[in-house]
Design an enzyme around this catalytic site. Structure first.
Site, PDB file in Angstrom:
ATOM      1  N   ASP A 195      -4.258  -1.805  -2.463  1.00 63.94           N
ATOM      2  CA  ASP A 195      -4.680  -2.650  -1.354  1.00 63.94           C
ATOM      3  C   ASP A 195      -5.131  -3.983  -1.962  1.00 63.94           C
ATOM      4  O   ASP A 195      -6.199  -4.066  -2.563  1.00 63.94           O
ATOM      5  CB  ASP A 195      -5.837  -1.972  -0.610  1.00 63.94           C
ATOM      6  CG  ASP A 195      -6.321  -2.817   0.560  1.00 63.94           C
ATOM      7  OD1 ASP A 195      -5.887  -3.987   0.668  1.00 63.94           O
ATOM      8  OD2 ASP A 195      -7.136  -2.315   1.345  1.00 63.94           O
ATOM      9  N   ARG A 202       0.835  -1.210   0.000  1.00 64.53           N
ATOM     10  CA  ARG A 202       0.000   0.000   0.000  1.00 64.53           C
ATOM     11  C   ARG A 202       0.863   1.251   0.000  1.00 64.53           C
ATOM     12  O   ARG A 202       0.434   2.307  -0.426  1.00 64.53           O
ATOM     13  CB  ARG A 202      -0.934  -0.012   1.204  1.00 64.53           C
ATOM     14  CG  ARG A 202      -2.154  -0.889   0.920  1.00 64.53           C
ATOM     15  CD  ARG A 202      -3.158  -0.825   2.015  1.00 64.53           C
ATOM     16  NE  ARG A 202      -2.543  -1.209   3.283  1.00 64.53           N
ATOM     17  CZ  ARG A 202      -3.204  -1.409   4.403  1.00 64.53           C
ATOM     18  NH1 ARG A 202      -4.503  -1.247   4.432  1.00 64.53           N
ATOM     19  NH2 ARG A 202      -2.599  -1.765   5.499  1.00 64.53           N
ATOM     20  N   LYS A 204       5.130 -18.518   6.994  1.00 68.71           N
ATOM     21  CA  LYS A 204       4.578 -18.892   8.289  1.00 68.71           C
ATOM     22  C   LYS A 204       4.225 -17.620   9.064  1.00 68.71           C
ATOM     23  O   LYS A 204       4.765 -16.571   8.725  1.00 68.71           O
ATOM     24  CB  LYS A 204       5.569 -19.737   9.086  1.00 68.71           C
ATOM     25  CG  LYS A 204       6.845 -18.976   9.485  1.00 68.71           C
ATOM     26  CD  LYS A 204       7.543 -19.599  10.652  1.00 68.71           C
ATOM     27  CE  LYS A 204       7.162 -18.987  11.956  1.00 68.71           C
ATOM     28  NZ  LYS A 204       7.998 -17.880  12.430  1.00 68.71           N
ATOM     29  N   GLU A 209      18.764 -17.857  20.268  1.00 66.40           N
ATOM     30  CA  GLU A 209      18.941 -16.536  19.657  1.00 66.40           C
ATOM     31  C   GLU A 209      19.389 -15.542  20.713  1.00 66.40           C
ATOM     32  O   GLU A 209      18.909 -15.585  21.856  1.00 66.40           O
ATOM     33  CB  GLU A 209      17.622 -16.062  19.056  1.00 66.40           C
ATOM     34  CG  GLU A 209      17.118 -16.948  17.935  1.00 66.40           C
ATOM     35  CD  GLU A 209      15.868 -16.365  17.300  1.00 66.40           C
ATOM     36  OE1 GLU A 209      15.992 -15.650  16.303  1.00 66.40           O
ATOM     37  OE2 GLU A 209      14.771 -16.605  17.828  1.00 66.40           O
ATOM     38  N   LYS A 241      18.173 -23.809   4.524  1.00 66.65           N
ATOM     39  CA  LYS A 241      19.547 -23.638   5.031  1.00 66.65           C
ATOM     40  C   LYS A 241      20.416 -24.783   4.529  1.00 66.65           C
ATOM     41  O   LYS A 241      19.994 -25.945   4.521  1.00 66.65           O
ATOM     42  CB  LYS A 241      19.554 -23.577   6.562  1.00 66.65           C
ATOM     43  CG  LYS A 241      18.900 -22.287   7.097  1.00 66.65           C
ATOM     44  CD  LYS A 241      19.010 -22.196   8.595  1.00 66.65           C
ATOM     45  CE  LYS A 241      18.139 -21.079   9.151  1.00 66.65           C
ATOM     46  NZ  LYS A 241      18.766 -19.772   9.249  1.00 66.65           N
ATOM     47  N   HIS A 257      11.723 -21.316   6.337  1.00 66.28           N
ATOM     48  CA  HIS A 257      13.019 -20.954   5.748  1.00 66.28           C
ATOM     49  C   HIS A 257      14.165 -21.828   6.269  1.00 66.28           C
ATOM     50  O   HIS A 257      15.211 -21.925   5.650  1.00 66.28           O
ATOM     51  CB  HIS A 257      13.313 -19.451   5.899  1.00 66.28           C
ATOM     52  CG  HIS A 257      13.722 -19.026   7.275  1.00 66.28           C
ATOM     53  ND1 HIS A 257      12.827 -18.769   8.272  1.00 66.28           N
ATOM     54  CD2 HIS A 257      14.947 -18.822   7.815  1.00 66.28           C
ATOM     55  CE1 HIS A 257      13.471 -18.415   9.368  1.00 66.28           C
ATOM     56  NE2 HIS A 257      14.773 -18.432   9.119  1.00 66.28           N
ATOM     57  N   HIS A 314      10.084 -24.496  12.845  1.00 66.91           N
ATOM     58  CA  HIS A 314      11.509 -24.787  12.636  1.00 66.91           C
ATOM     59  C   HIS A 314      11.995 -26.004  13.445  1.00 66.91           C
ATOM     60  O   HIS A 314      12.650 -26.901  12.914  1.00 66.91           O
ATOM     61  CB  HIS A 314      12.367 -23.573  12.995  1.00 66.91           C
ATOM     62  CG  HIS A 314      11.928 -22.307  12.328  1.00 66.91           C
ATOM     63  ND1 HIS A 314      11.478 -22.263  11.037  1.00 66.91           N
ATOM     64  CD2 HIS A 314      11.870 -21.022  12.770  1.00 66.91           C
ATOM     65  CE1 HIS A 314      11.168 -21.007  10.709  1.00 66.91           C
ATOM     66  NE2 HIS A 314      11.391 -20.240  11.754  1.00 66.91           N
TER      67      HIS A 314
END
Ligand code: BG6
Length: 488
Positions: free
Chosen positions: A94, A54, A148, A216, A182, A178, A240
């Site tokens: 939109d 948008r 996701k 992480e 890897k 994703h 994951h």
């Protein structure tokens, strides 16, 4: 400089539309991935790319925005950038509205294969699909790529899948996780099924347990409005972590093709022992970070970030049992969290000790069971610890040491690929092997719903852990029985 693309003589050209084209995922991951594919000349030669959002841009200002973002992560090669820029266009509409769909169809004009990438909030998937259908953009040449999370639980996931399934066939849907793009994740499949060495040992006779960690160092920060609704269980474990578990635990597929691989993964998901109120307290750990220090910098607690009371977990660990012949009695320990001391994604396959020590007393304490460690990030590495003789002589007889046999994946000086590069390439090739099938997503939600229900019934709230530590104390207690420990 790149020119605006016009609709004349576009017939037969492949088109990629990035919905959410001015958003974070598109600018940080998808467009850089397309740029690298362009550098390697791996994009379909006639591909047109249309960013759609948008936000108010024209083609020129969008290309400027993309170029700026690219400059933040790469030393941009001008020749490759000019080729990419010449493909790149923008449409500001939109896309949840019928007029938006019509405007897109007009912009695309006659075309060949059409890939529509949903880098959007999943709550919009249904209305967007309707707008695409109304604009006649959901024919057999269309592929829809979905990010996701597909839903927040089984019910909402089924509703999203049904909304998408109402406009295209399952074979046209590419659900992204994703992690499957890897490099080392794909290597895990090669390691298991392109060698004879591991398969005979890959079961409860030789393996003691498996650990899968996605740690992480990042905080939740500005993402809290999304994250607070999902938490670590739904944001990371449902997808994951369970995908990695499936790749470790699945049977050999009959071929490396989409249905053969995904059939095997679904069987693993179906074999996961559901959690109940009774075992959730022992076998799962929920945590939420409080203030602490990560990599030398002070972090505030999750509650301060959110600014209101919340029971969302930022850490989850659990012991998962797979109820089948191969894995009976082998626990899989999973954990993931934000604000942990290290960024590390790692799979550890811990083998059993040798049944009998022939080397005498001195060597006994030195014997370590074999361990296969698969590092996905920050480094890509696969290493197997093996016992060897310690060099030299000793009065006490043979002495032993454990040494790693390491297969370092990175070619010297090579760039680490973005996982999306591989996945985008597969979408263009129409290969769904590394994408998640509808029954897989739904089966994973079924398991995760069971965990959430068990937590609610047993009244399990997140335990605090200081940012910069490995989660609440319970995470260590979870794995400690039988002398096991996390690989830290
Ligand atoms: C995303 C999650 O799917 O994966 C994020 O929504 C998480 O919360 C990210 O940070 C981790 O991805 P990677 O590739 O950086 O390990």
């Amino acid at each position: 400089m790149a020119k605006e693309t016009n609709n004349a003589d576009q017939s037969g050209r492949e088109v990629l539309v990035l919905l959410g084209g001015a958003g974070d995922l598109a600018l940080r991951m998808l467009l850089p991935s397309l740029y690298y594919l362009e550098v390697d000349r791996l994009l379909p030669h006639d591909l047109r790319i249309i960013g759609l959002a948008r936000a108010d841009h024209d083609g020129a200002s969008y290309r400027k925005l993309v170029r700026e973002h690219l400059g933040k992560r790469a030393n941009v090669e001008e020749a490759a950038w000019n080729r990419l820029a010449a493909r790149l266009d923008y449409l500001s509409v939109d896309i949840t509205k019928e007029e938006g769909g019509k405007a897109l169809a007009e912009k695309i004009g006659p075309h060949g294969d059409l890939v529509v990438y949903f880098a959007l909030s999943p709550s919009l998937y249904g209305p967007v699909c309707q707008a695409l259908k109304a604009a006649d953009l959901t024919g057999p040449q269309t592929r829809l790529v979905l990010e996701k999370p597909i839903g927040r639980d089984l019910e909402s996931s089924c509703a999203t899948n049904a909304a998408v399934g109402a406009v295209v066939d399952e074979s046209q849907i590419f659900r992204i996780d994703h992690y499957l793009g890897k490099e080392t994740v794909q290597n895990l499949t090669a390691l298991r099924f392109a060698n004879v060495l591991f398969e005979p040992l890959w079961d409860n006779k030789s393996i003691d347990h498996v650990q899968i960690t996605i740690a992480e160092t990042e905080k939740v920060g500005d993402r809290w409005p999304y994250y607070d609704e999902y938490g670590a269980l739904r944001d990371m474990l449902q997808n994951h972590l369970l995908q990695l578990l499936c790749l470790v635990a699945m049977e050999a597929p009959s071929g490396f093709d989409p249905d053969a691989v995904r059939d095997e993964k679904v069987k693993v998901l179906r074999s996961l022992r559901p959690f109940t109120k009774a075992n959730a307290a022992h076998d799962t750990v929920r945590g939420q970070y409080v203030a602490g220090v990560v990599e030398g910098s002070a972090r505030e607690g999750y509650l301060e970030e959110v600014g209101k009371p919340t029971k969302t977990e930022t850490f989850v660990a659990m012991k998962v049992d797979i109820d089948n012949w191969r894995w009976a009695g082998v626990p899989f320990f999973l954990r993931t969290g934000k604000n942990l001391p290290d960024r590390r994604t790692q799979i550890v396959v811990q083998f059993k000790p040798v049944p009998h020590n022939i080397f005498g007393k001195a060597a006994q304490g030195e014997t370590r069971a074999n361990r296969l460690v698969i590092d996905l990030q920050p480094d890509e590495d696969i290493s197997l610890t093996v016992m060897t003789k310690r060099p030299g002589l000793s009065e006490e007889g043979m002495r032993l040491q454990s040494l790693p046999l390491s297969l370092n994946m990175a070619a010297p000086g090579s760039r680490r690929r973005i996982a999306y590069e591989k996945l985008l390439l597969d979408v263009f090739r129409g290969d769904r092997t590394l994408f998640v099938r509808r029954d897989e997503v739904e089966q994973a939600w079924k398991f995760v719903d069971g965990v959430a229900r068990a937590w609610a019934e047993a009244g399990i709230d997140p335990a605090p852990y200081a940012a910069g530590t490995w989660g609440p104390q319970g995470a260590h207690a979870l794995i400690a029985p039988q002398g096991r420990a996390w690989n830290e």
